[in-house]
Design a protein around this motif. Structure first.
Motif, PDB file in Angstrom:
ATOM      1  N   SER A  29       0.845  -1.658  -0.304  1.00  0.00           N
ATOM      2  CA  SER A  29      -0.274  -0.363  -0.156  1.00  0.00           C
ATOM      3  C   SER A  29       0.871   1.439  -0.125  1.00  0.00           C
ATOM      4  CB  SER A  29      -0.939   0.598   1.210  1.00  0.00           C
ATOM      5  OG  SER A  29      -0.072  -0.451   2.018  1.00  0.00           O
ATOM      6  N   VAL A  30       2.195   0.959   0.397  1.00  0.00           N
ATOM      7  CA  VAL A  30       2.854   2.575   0.046  1.00  0.00           C
ATOM      8  C   VAL A  30       3.504   2.578  -0.630  1.00  0.00           C
ATOM      9  CG1 VAL A  30       4.897   3.233   1.362  1.00  0.00           C
ATOM     10  CG2 VAL A  30       2.813   2.187   2.493  1.00  0.00           C
ATOM     11  N   LEU A  31       3.657   3.975  -1.590  1.00  0.00           N
ATOM     12  CA  LEU A  31       3.524   3.842  -2.593  1.00  0.00           C
ATOM     13  C   LEU A  31       5.515   4.092  -2.718  1.00  0.00           C
ATOM     14  CD1 LEU A  31       0.745   6.622  -4.470  1.00  0.00           C
ATOM     15  CD2 LEU A  31       1.964   4.000  -5.011  1.00  0.00           C
ATOM     16  N   PRO A  32       6.370   3.779  -3.294  1.00  0.00           N
ATOM     17  CA  PRO A  32       7.853   4.316  -2.758  1.00  0.00           C
ATOM     18  C   PRO A  32       7.842   5.717  -3.514  1.00  0.00           C
ATOM     19  CG  PRO A  32       7.919   2.913  -4.204  1.00  0.00           C
ATOM     20  CD  PRO A  32       6.708   2.823  -3.873  1.00  0.00           C
ATOM     21  N   ASN A  33       7.664   6.412  -4.743  1.00  0.00           N
ATOM     22  CA  ASN A  33       7.271   7.800  -5.637  1.00  0.00           C
ATOM     23  C   ASN A  33       5.957   8.022  -5.588  1.00  0.00           C
ATOM     24  OD1 ASN A  33       9.666   5.845  -6.993  1.00  0.00           O
ATOM     25  ND2 ASN A  33      10.372   7.655  -6.073  1.00  0.00           N
ATOM     26  N   ILE A  34       5.674   8.742  -4.686  1.00  0.00           N
ATOM     27  CA  ILE A  34       4.541  10.049  -5.253  1.00  0.00           C
ATOM     28  C   ILE A  34       4.399  11.249  -5.634  1.00  0.00           C
ATOM     29  CG2 ILE A  34       3.285  11.452  -3.432  1.00  0.00           C
ATOM     30  CD1 ILE A  34       4.512   9.060  -0.648  1.00  0.00           C
ATOM     31  N   ASP A  35       3.536  11.121  -6.018  1.00  0.00           N
ATOM     32  CA  ASP A  35       3.248  12.972  -6.653  1.00  0.00           C
ATOM     33  C   ASP A  35       2.649  14.000  -6.195  1.00  0.00           C
ATOM     34  OD1 ASP A  35       3.090  14.185  -8.898  1.00  0.00           O
ATOM     35  OD2 ASP A  35       0.742  13.355 -10.074  1.00  0.00           O
ATOM     36  N   TYR A  36       3.826  14.988  -5.959  1.00  0.00           N
ATOM     37  CA  TYR A  36       2.828  16.059  -5.001  1.00  0.00           C
ATOM     38  C   TYR A  36       2.495  16.670  -5.306  1.00  0.00           C
ATOM     39  CZ  TYR A  36       6.743  12.652  -1.945  1.00  0.00           C
ATOM     40  OH  TYR A  36       7.224  12.357  -1.403  1.00  0.00           O
TER      41      TYR A  36
END
Length: 605
Positions: A29-36
């Motif tokens: 469920s945890v994204l290694p890279n997030i679109d901020y």
């Protein structure tokens, strides 16, 4: 009801091009890279409020304010702040405890493009003068009980406007009366002057103008927080909208914060932990932040048992206090989804005792220890749910890089080798305000192209990317030519049944350069004695090398702490220096220290 996580957490491409062995410990469920998103902090909360206007956003001593109501108050406050002369780029000093006015004004300041200068509500006049001068702040928001300290410096610094809040502004009539009886009546009223306005009058200003609000960029400065120094002037850490929004999305993802989740907001809002995790993260994800203006075990118990929060975030001393409290003995902890410890190292015995205490009362979770610093807003590393490693502070957050460098260099250390902890990622500060030289010492662009914060902390990383914090590099004691690590000694002492708390420092010494002194706070039922000193010495000798064993034990009823609850070892060091300067001689001649009689092999004489 909408699942906000789907709107907030969107994957991004991996542009880091960096080896991250810790990613295999991330849950799916945890994204290694997030679109901020390119949004201000206000816009993030506005987005949530427009999605779920009827959901509770903050709770304050009986007041339940939903997102729609909170947004309305923030917008009204923003208009009023512009009306009294605040514009984009102005620094507004916010000197408030965890009360609704702190939340409302913080996001209102952000909406109009000004910068929140967050300071402790019990700051002394000289401290306030320093904070105002450093930031050229001409506007301040404070409480009636702290007003006198602002009044002492307002004329000297020509403050344009002081907004004075009352703790009871948002209390019910019954609670307001109770507050007045218990002490509120003793607080003098702020005088009527052109540069003073009450919070209620501010929020009741008749606004006839329609304002065009400035467009924020995500990298624009938004907040100034202060490093937790205990001597000299503290540095103002400039943080951007991106810094806070990235922290919120990273923390919300790691902790699995969801709609309706409640978090006790115990940590103060002038601290990154309180402001970034207990408030902004919660409000971004549609949770309910329960404001705790002043911590006491009794009040905590009542609030906890009333609201059954899913999350608690605090410092180690909080968990000790709760474990020892008779008031918490009958509490049900089965509601908890997450417990976070930060701002100071979590001793293993405190962790074990608290986890056993809550497990016996229904909890199925353990304390997650994090690591961070004001220069990265707060936490940037957290113990994963899947694995606990003794002594580790966890693995880095999404989009966050850690590496261990040889001290004073940019050269990376080997696996498990001690060096300086360095951090790179979207939560790294903009700068120290008006401190270019200090900024250049801490923020460095390495050959890999990334900007790294050199933390000044000693640590290591194992082959899987788990990070181990040892202590501040400057805190190393040099004794008889050896490097001694106070935290290593403290970890041994704190596990002794008689020791409630401790702090180890180096004391100037003619023979050893520095000798090791341990300050001890005893558990109830124990008293200082030569026999106990011998027992502590024997305990240390079992676990520590000879040159790391304290030569002195000093028993205290309590230890000095910083404003955010950390043990202030620098204050103890200053006490030693003050005594040395007054006596102009060593505090205790080596031959009278006393511990040598227990250590036949000691040869430093």
């Amino acid at each position: 009801m909408e699942n906000l996580n789907e709107f907030l957490l969107k994957p991004a491409q991996d542009n880091l091009k960096y080896n991250r062995p810790w990613l295999k410990y991330y849950p799916e469920s945890v994204l290694p890279n997030i679109d901020y998103p390119d949004k201000s902090m206000y816009e993030m909360v506005e987005f949530t409020a427009n999605k779920i206007p009827e959901v509770h956003a903050i709770e304050y001593m009986g007041l339940q304010l939903n997102y729609g109501g909170l947004l309305e108050l923030i917008n009204k406050c923003a208009e009023s702040l512009i009306e009294i002369g605040i514009k984009k780029g102005d620094k507004v000093t916010v000197c408030l405890p965890n009360i609704p006015q702190a939340v409302i004004s913080f996001y209102a300041i952000n909406k109009i493009g000004a910068i929140s200068n967050m300071i402790h509500p019990l700051s002394a006049p000289k401290e306030i003068e320093y904070y105002l001068k450093l930031t050229e702040s001409k506007f301040a928001i404070t409480t009636d009980f702290a007003f006198k300290n602002f009044d002492k410096v307002s004329k000297k610094l020509d403050l344009k406007k002081i907004i004075v809040c009352k703790v009871q502004d948002y209390l019910s009539s019954a609670k307001s009366l109770g507050y007045w009886i218990l002490g509120g009546r003793k607080i003098p009223k702020a005088p009527k002057r052109d540069n003073i306005i009450t919070w209620k009058d501010l929020m009741n200003l008749d606004i006839t103008t329609s304002y065009d609000y400035p467009k924020w960029g995500k990298n624009d400065p938004a907040v100034i927080l202060y490093t937790g120094g205990t001597t000299g002037n503290q540095k103002g850490v400039v943080l951007s909208n991106l810094n806070f929004n990235a922290l919120a999305l990273q923390t919300g993802s790691q902790a699995d914060v969801k709609l309706y989740d409640k978090m006790m907001c115990i940590m103060p809002l002038f601290h990154g932990f309180g402001l970034g995790v207990s408030l902004h993260t919660v409000l971004c994800f549609g949770g309910n932040s329960i404001l705790v203006p002043k911590f006491s075990v009794e009040d905590f118990t009542k609030t906890f048992n009333k609201h059954h929060p899913e999350f608690i975030a605090g410092v180690p001393t909080l968990f000790t206090a709760l474990t020892q409290s008779k008031n918490m003995a009958n509490s049900d902890f089965s509601c908890l989804k997450g417990i976070f410890s930060g701002a100071d190292t979590l001793p293993n015995d405190i962790k074990v005792n608290f986890e056993e205490f809550i497990a016996n009362r229904g909890a199925t979770v353990t304390i997650k220890e994090g690591y961070g610093l004001t220069e990265t807003v707060t936490a940037s590393c957290l113990t994963p749910a899947s694995e606990y490693r003794f002594g580790s502070i966890g693995i880095p957050f999404p989009d966050t890089l850690y590496k261990i460098c040889k001290i004073g260099t940019e050269e990376e250390c080997s696996i498990d080798e001690n060096g300086e902890i360095c951090i790179s990622g979207p939560t790294v500060m903009v700068e120290y305000y008006h401190e270019k030289e200090e900024t250049d010492l801490v923020l460095k662009k390495h050959a890999d192209g990334h900007i790294w914060v050199h933390t000044g902390d000693l640590g290591s990383m194992d082959k899987d990317g788990f990070v181990y914090f040892k202590q501040r590099i400057k805190r190393i004691i040099k004794s008889s030519g050896y490097s001694v690590f106070p935290s290593q000694i403290e970890n041994v002492l704190i596990n002794h049944k008689a020791v409630a708390n401790c702090c180890v420092i180096g004391v100037p010494d003619t023979y050893q350069i520095e000798r090791i002194r341990a300050y001890i706070v005893l558990e109830k039922g124990f008293k200082p004695s030569k026999e106990l000193e011998k027992e502590l010495f024997t305990c240390c000798r079992e676990y520590l090398s000879k040159f790391s064993i304290p030569r002195e034990f000093v028993f205290r009823d309590e230890l000095p702490v910083t404003k955010v609850g950390k043990i202030s070892y620098t204050q103890l060091e200053q006490e030693v220096m003050d005594e040395l300067n007054s006596n102009n001689e060593p505090l205790i001649p080596l031959e009278s220290i006393g511990m040598e009689e227990y250590d036949e092999d000691f040869t430093s004489k």
